[in-house]
Write a protein that holds these residues in place. Structure first.
Motif, PDB file in Angstrom:
ATOM      1  N   THR A   1       7.509 -16.966 -10.955  1.00  0.00           N
ATOM      2  CA  THR A   1       7.779 -17.574  -9.655  1.00  0.00           C
ATOM      3  C   THR A   1       9.284 -17.675  -9.481  1.00  0.00           C
ATOM      4  OG1 THR A   1       5.744 -18.890  -9.750  1.00  0.00           O
ATOM      5  CG2 THR A   1       7.426 -19.574  -8.172  1.00  0.00           C
TER       6      THR A   1
ATOM      7  N   LEU B   1       5.549 -19.593   0.694  1.00  0.00           N
ATOM      8  CA  LEU B   1       5.157 -18.652  -0.359  1.00  0.00           C
ATOM      9  C   LEU B   1       5.266 -17.241   0.209  1.00  0.00           C
ATOM     10  CD1 LEU B   1       3.878 -17.962  -3.124  1.00  0.00           C
ATOM     11  CD2 LEU B   1       1.637 -18.205  -2.013  1.00  0.00           C
TER      12      LEU B   1
ATOM     13  N   ILE C   1      -0.796 -17.882  -8.263  1.00  0.00           N
ATOM     14  CA  ILE C   1      -0.519 -18.683  -7.060  1.00  0.00           C
ATOM     15  C   ILE C   1      -1.420 -19.908  -6.958  1.00  0.00           C
ATOM     16  CG2 ILE C   1       0.318 -16.656  -5.828  1.00  0.00           C
ATOM     17  CD1 ILE C   1      -2.240 -16.729  -4.132  1.00  0.00           C
TER      18      ILE C   1
ATOM     19  N   CYS D   1       2.159 -19.401   3.912  1.00  0.00           N
ATOM     20  CA  CYS D   1       2.257 -18.152   3.150  1.00  0.00           C
ATOM     21  C   CYS D   1       2.606 -17.014   4.100  1.00  0.00           C
ATOM     22  CB  CYS D   1       0.939 -17.854   2.448  1.00  0.00           C
ATOM     23  SG  CYS D   1       0.939 -16.297   1.508  1.00  0.00           S
TER      24      CYS D   1
END
Length: 324
Positions: free
Chosen positions: A84, A104, A125, A133
């Motif tokens: 990440t 995201l 995730i 997202c």
């Protein structure tokens, strides 16, 4: 005409009708005809963009070289070890309601390339916390042919994404995928914009069709109706339109396409980025023409399911007004 041929013709006509209603007849015809004309070609419409994956010998040649060098298995393991990456955009004019908003960013998933890779993305995730997202294209392995496996993978991914998912298409993605993706709950922006509201404030998100191979992007159509002075995020599959996007006044530019090189020299130096942009825009955060951008190396792989010196990532962007 056989019953099977009639069924296929009817399905094609229904698809064209749905796309015409959704995109307008001109955009729908343009994208469909370019796909039909350029299917599986190595060079794009401008004769400069290049599809290495459409060179039939490339997969075997690259895989053979990696096997001989002893790096094939290592590269395959690397492709499933996601990280990440955390990035912040400091926007002094950001509406107060969006302070700390987490986005995201997923890109270049190529979900039908490797089932283990897709599962690794889903597992990665799952524990993440975010408010929105966004996905910046290349969901299919090939640039041509069947779309069923890619749609199946995207459906599996959608069930793992929390809340709203706003996306654009990439150079691997057929416009034929659009109805299926939207039926799953992805909000696809094709030279359009959407908005995200919180406590009476509005954040605008524009998205363009693929600017790399299909050259079907239209920044004006995407952003002309956004109120002047608003905070804006542009989604594009490729960083190649960075210059015109900056002149258009977007605050943030999110993209992928480059894979960060995917197979890089020690130190993360990419051999190629397959993108007509400065190498400094090939991976990570950057600034140009008053605009802040981020090019994600993506979560998937293309041509061969290998990554070397270039780990796959999902990206968490945080929006902030800055200190004080």
């Amino acid at each position: 005409m056989t019953a099977q041929a009639h069924s296929s013709t009817t399905k094609d006509e229904l698809l064209e009708y749905r796309l015409s209603l959704r995109l307008g007849p001109v955009h729908a015809r343009q994208r469909l005809r370019i796909e039909q004309e350029a299917e599986a070609l190595i060079f794009g419409q401008d004769h400069h963009s290049f599809h290495l994956e459409n060179w039939s010998a490339s997969h075997h040649w690259i895989k053979g070289c990696l096997w001989i060098s002893g790096m094939l298995k290592r590269g395959q393991r690397n492709s499933r070890k996601l990280k990440t990456a955390h990035n912040s955009f400091c926007l002094p004019n950001l509406p107060e309601a969006f302070e700390g908003l987490r986005i995201l960013h997923l890109t270049d998933l190529h979900v039908d390339m490797d089932a283990a890779n897709l599962q690794a993305v889903i597992d990665h995730i799952d524990p993440l916390e975010y408010d929105l997202c966004v996905l910046t294209g290349d969901y299919r392995k090939q640039t041509w042919g069947a779309i069923d496996d890619a749609l199946a993978g995207m459906k599996k991914l959608r069930s793992a994404i929390q809340g709203r998912a706003i996306a654009v298409l990439g150079n691997h993605d057929s416009i034929r995928m659009l109805p299926g993706l939207e039926d799953m709950g992805y909000q696809i922006l094709l030279n359009e914009h959407a908005w995200f509201e919180r406590d009476g404030d509005t954040l605008y998100i524009a998205g363009v069709d693929d600017a790399h191979f299909y050259k079907a992007h239209n920044l004006h159509k995407a952003g002309d109706q956004i109120p002047h002075g608003s905070t804006t995020i542009l989604l594009s599959h490729t960083p190649e339109i960075w210059r015109e996007a900056g002149y258009a006044g977007y605050d943030v530019f999110l993209c992928g396409h480059t894979h960060g090189g995917q197979i890089c020299l020690p130190g993360g130096i990419p051999v190629t980025l397959d993108s007509d942009c400065p190498r400094s825009l090939g991976r990570g955060a950057w600034r140009r023409n008053g605009m802040q951008g981020y090019t994600s190396p993506g979560s998937g792989t293309s041509v061969v399911n290998v990554r070397l010196n270039c780990p796959p990532e999902v990206t968490l962007h945080t929006l902030t007004r800055g200190p004080g």
